[in-house]
Write an enzyme that holds these catalytic residues in place. Structure first.
Site, short mmCIF file in Angstrom:
data_model
loop_
_atom_site.label_atom_id
_atom_site.label_comp_id
_atom_site.label_asym_id
_atom_site.label_seq_id
_atom_site.Cartn_x
_atom_site.Cartn_y
_atom_site.Cartn_z
N ASP A 1 -19.34 2.83 15.60
CA ASP A 1 -19.60 4.26 15.57
C ASP A 1 -18.28 5.01 15.44
OD1 ASP A 1 -22.30 3.94 15.82
OD2 ASP A 1 -22.34 4.25 17.99
N TYR B 1 -6.76 4.75 -0.19
CA TYR B 1 -8.11 4.25 0.07
C TYR B 1 -8.21 3.58 1.43
CZ TYR B 1 -7.25 -0.78 -0.63
OH TYR B 1 -6.83 -2.07 -0.50
N HIS C 1 -13.52 -1.38 1.35
CA HIS C 1 -12.74 -2.59 1.61
C HIS C 1 -13.50 -3.75 0.96
CE1 HIS C 1 -10.12 -5.52 3.21
NE2 HIS C 1 -10.92 -5.95 4.17
N CYS D 1 -6.74 -4.99 -1.38
CA CYS D 1 -7.90 -5.77 -0.92
C CYS D 1 -8.70 -6.39 -2.05
CB CYS D 1 -8.78 -4.93 -0.01
SG CYS D 1 -9.65 -3.57 -0.82
N ASP E 1 -11.99 -13.08 4.66
CA ASP E 1 -11.21 -11.91 4.24
C ASP E 1 -9.74 -12.28 4.19
OD1 ASP E 1 -10.14 -9.45 3.73
OD2 ASP E 1 -11.14 -8.40 5.37
N TRP F 1 0.83 -1.21 0.00
CA TRP F 1 0.00 0.00 0.00
C TRP F 1 0.86 1.26 0.00
CZ3 TRP F 1 -1.33 -4.55 2.26
CH2 TRP F 1 -2.60 -5.05 2.02
N ASN G 1 -20.23 -1.79 11.37
CA ASN G 1 -21.28 -1.17 12.19
C ASN G 1 -20.77 -0.50 13.45
OD1 ASN G 1 -23.92 -0.41 12.50
ND2 ASN G 1 -24.60 -2.31 13.45
N GLU H 1 -30.07 1.46 9.84
CA GLU H 1 -29.34 2.40 10.69
C GLU H 1 -30.30 3.20 11.57
OE1 GLU H 1 -26.37 2.89 11.42
OE2 GLU H 1 -25.03 2.24 9.81
N GLU I 1 -30.77 -2.19 15.45
CA GLU I 1 -29.38 -1.85 15.09
C GLU I 1 -28.64 -1.30 16.30
OE1 GLU I 1 -26.13 0.83 13.82
OE2 GLU I 1 -28.09 1.49 14.59
#
Length: 808
Positions: free
Chosen positions: A493, A613, A428, A369, A451, A334, A491, A540, A545
């Site tokens: 914050d 990115y 990603h 990625c 992943d 990267w 998800n 959301e 949620e």
């Protein structure tokens, strides 16, 4: 990512090291003669079927093993390689064939691509001549004998894989014809005709995947016979999403067509507001790719006995597609400096990467990625798992297991980059694969995240998943594997901390909807984009949620993170970025709206920098300060123009910008904070087919590119690839002048009929992420089977002379 656990990570002590000079020659393996008494001293026939335990040699096996009758070597691809085809073996072990013995003189596996086996098993697209079947599903074969088959004759098939095959581990499978086997293995005679015996062979839905060697044993009143190993009788066995008993079963034919059989797809990148897309050639059926996929498992040292479990296989693949700690397929980079390899943006598919790894034994430079994810899709689809490539926009990278994205600012709300270890990637890319999860409680079957991009270690290894999407959606971060890390990606914050006068930090703003804002994949049966955010998270702001976030945060390192949060928020802020092509001037605007009933005065500060990115940013190169007065219900905007000359010297890979906006409301003390990323678009390549495409006949394509920059592009390289059309090809073009247009013409010879996609890319140090694609409908060869020889070099490279280039 998780605490210590017992899983495939235990193979980390045995990574395969690449040889100094890679060689396809077989490695030596231990002598197998000591196995002749395996099974408590009982004979082969006693072990494969109790009714055959009597006879003159009830306590013996097949006698001494003649030299050369069994393989003494192991293929670098994980299967056996015999020294020679040897000669027939009889009970005495001297190679003498006595009158009346039932001798197998040949085996026809009906393995042609157009034969029933390959068509029924959905493996007819593989550019292989060997038999490739999917487990849990019968296939047909023919034994050619030296005489007619009699009811008193006994025949048993043997399938062996690995260096030390054992019945108990499923690596040595014995299938007595007509008498049933164990765990779903069985074989039946369907027809006899002269010296030919047609068999229907059922494989176990739990079978190990890989390349097996087949041999046949017979027993008659005149004696016993074993067919010598022959490399032409090797059988590949894959996972079977068409089989209800297989853990990878998919109950939707359109899903199987898309997620198993489709050889190309779309990968999405950029930002949520400026989504880019590129076509990727998965090429899972190209010649050599299946061997490369099995080679990956061998390189990891994965026990053969574990290769029937899709959970374990996925976990190994996620570790091996990256090169960290195990000499895997791709080296991640990267830095923006790709001078010692290939710019990740320049790849157009997985085939060149996998074949290079198979051919040399060395990790391929370089990947990011989407490259890791594209290769993972190829490998898992090739092995038979339904897999798709998924992009998560505004993807968090949680480095401290807090399950929040923490961003630190000084007293003036300028980012403190030395403290900002958490990052938010513009996008990603990872993978979903479909399977049952018998290792988890009920309710967690279906899509699982895998992943292969190396971000954080899992049990000390750079791998991630498989993780149930259902557990992510509901914040069940205690579920294996790696759920806390993936939950934070989609998800968590975004928490803004401001340094106070005493040096402490205080939460001044929380963005609840900034992470995992959009999760997409290619739609089934089309090139449209499908929004799959809803399977990863509840809507959301909904009660479900927020409950999931709270449940997850309770297991993080900062469970009381919201305790000091301020609530006065009557001024709203929105960032708008002009859609611009690289090389053009642009402008960004911040719109402020007073939703309250009182006048508000906002001090606004804008900082602009370039960013990779992955969220890693360069230094600020432009900033603006302004005070804005807002009447109740009013809106106003602050615009920052940015010229090409201002950002040109600061551009990094993929040309993205990060705008940090901070504000302070005088009257209420409300703090405003936002990070907005936007990208500069790159042009597409224009591909035009010049004439009809027919299997085995030369076809021509024209590629047109216009340099959008006023500066010269140096060392320009084109790549061209398409499964069934063109093996990976590299074209060195040289330099392209500022705003110059070039036109290239290339020929290719299709080898498989049907709808295909030909994909091209352009790369240079000054410009990357340039690609194009064209649909090619290939007609079958007249009077042929529809297939052509797929041979040839796996990677062609040539220089394009200036004379073949078009003008500006």
């Amino acid at each position: 990512m998780e605490g210590p656990r017992s899983d495939t990570g235990r193979w980390g002590w045995n990574p395969w090291q690449p040889p100094t000079t890679p060689s396809p020659e077989p490695e030596p393996e231990p002598d197998r003669r000591s196995r002749s008494r395996r099974g408590g001293g009982r004979s082969f026939w006693a072990r494969c079927c109790g009714c055959c335990s009597c006879g003159n040699r009830a306590d013996d096996d097949w006698g001494p093993e003649p030299s050369g009758s069994r393989s003494r070597g192991s293929s670098s691809r994980g299967g056996r390689r015999p020294e020679s085809r040897g000669s027939a073996v009889n009970a005495a072990g001297d190679g003498t064939i006595r009158e009346g013995m039932l001798v197998v003189t040949g085996v026809d596996l009906l393995c042609s691509r157009s034969d029933q086996n390959r068509r029924e098993h959905h493996t007819d697209e593989f550019e292989y001549d060997e038999l490739i079947v999917r487990r849990g599903q019968p296939f047909h074969m023919i034994l050619i004998l030296n005489r007619e088959y009699e009811s008193s004759d006994r025949i048993a098939l043997e399938l062996l894989i690995g260096n030390s095959p054992e019945v108990g581990k499923g690596t040595h499978v014995i299938i007595p014809v007509g008498r049933g086997g164990s765990d779903g293995w069985k074989a039946q005679v369907t027809k006899t005709s002269g010296h030919n015996v047609n068999l229907r062979v059922h494989t176990s839905p739990n079978a190990i995947i890989g390349k097996f060697q087949l041999t046949v044993r017979t027993r008659s009143e005149a004696g016993e016979f074993q067919l010598p190993f022959d490399p032409r009788n090797e059988i590949y066995i894959l996972f079977n999403p068409w089989c209800p008993e297989d853990l990878v079963y998919v109950d939707h034919e359109d899903w199987r067509q898309e997620y198993v059989l489709n050889e190309s797809g779309r990968i999405y990148y950029g930002t949520e507001a400026q989504i880019g897309e590129r076509t990727w050639n998965y090429g899972q059926f190209d010649h050599g790719v299946l061997d490369a996929c099995l080679y990956i498992l061998d390189r990891r040292g994965m026990p053969y006995g574990g290769r029937g479990d899709p959970v374990s296989v996925c976990r190994v693949i996620s570790a091996m597609v990256n090169s960290l700690d195990d000499n895997g397929v791709l080296i991640g980079n990267w830095t923006g400096d790709y001078s010692r390899g290939t710019n990740p943006s320049a790849w157009v598919g997985s085939v060149e990467i996998l074949l290079s790894y198979l051919r040399t034994g060395y990790s391929v430079p370089y990947g990011q990625c989407w490259v890791f994810a594209g290769v993972t899709t190829t490998v898992l689809r090739c092995l038979g798992l339904a897999t798709r490539t998924v992009t998560n926009f505004n993807s968090a990278h949680d480095t401290d297991t807090s399950l929040t994205m923490d961003i630190y600012f000084d007293e003036n709300m300028k980012p403190l980059e030395h403290l900002n270890h958490d990052s938010v990637w513009n996008f990603h890319v990872w993978n979903d694969c479909w399977m049952k999860r018998p290792d988890l409680p009920s309710g967690f079957d279906g899509w699982q995240v895998v992943d292969a991009t190396p971000q954080e270690t899992s049990s000390g290894i750079f791998c991630c998943g498989p993780c149930s999407v259902e557990s992510i959606k509901n914040g069940l971060v205690y579920m294996k594997y790696d759920t806390p890390f993936i939950f934070a990606e989609v998800n968590s914050d975004k928490v803004y901390w401001q340094r106070q006068d005493d040096g402490s930090f205080k939460i001044v703003y929380v963005e609840e909807k900034a992470i995992g804002t959009l999760i997409v994949t290619k739609a089934i049966s089309s090139n449209m984009r499908e929004d799959i955010t809803h399977i990863y998270k509840h809507p959301e702001g909904s009660e479900a949620e927020r409950r999931a976030v709270e449940k997850a945060a309770a297991h993080g390192s900062k469970p009381n993170v919201y305790a000091t949060r301020d609530s006065a928020e009557d001024v709203a802020m929105q960032v708008e970025a002009q859609d611009a092509v690289m090389g053009q001037d642009l402008a960004v605007s911040v719109v402020l709206t007073n939703r309250g009933s009182s006048r508000r005065t906002v001090k606004l500060h804008l900082y602009l920098s370039v960013t990779y990115y992955t969220g890693v940013t360069g230094p600020t190169f432009k900033e603006t300060k302004k005070e804005v007065a807002l009447a109740p219900g009013a809106s106003d905007s602050v615009t920052m123009p940015v010229s090409y000359k201002e950002y040109r010297a600061h551009l990094v890979d993929q040309g993205a910008m990060l705008l940090n906006v901070s504000g302070h409301v005088k009257e209420s003390g409300q703090v405003l904070a936002k990070q907005h990323t936007f990208r500069l678009r790159t042009p597409d390549l224009s591909l035009t087919l010049l004439g009809a495409a027919v299997v085995g006949q030369e076809c021509e394509v024209q590629i047109v590119f216009k340099n959008p920059l006023p500066t010269t592009l140096t060392n320009v390289v084109f790549r061209l690839e398409g499964s069934g059309l063109q093996r990976p090809k590299v074209l060195n073009v040289g330099d392209i002048g500022g705003n110059e247009t070039v036109t290239l013409r290339q020929t290719f010879v299709p080898v498989r009929p049907g709808p295909r996609q030909l994909i091209a890319s352009l790369d240079s140090p000054q410009l990357s992420q340039v690609h194009g694609v064209i649909q090619v409908d290939v007609a079958p060869a007249s009077g042929g089977s529809g297939f052509s020889d797929a041979g040839g070099d796996s990677r062609l490279e040539e220089s394009i002379p200036m004379a073949s280039r078009g003008g500006a």
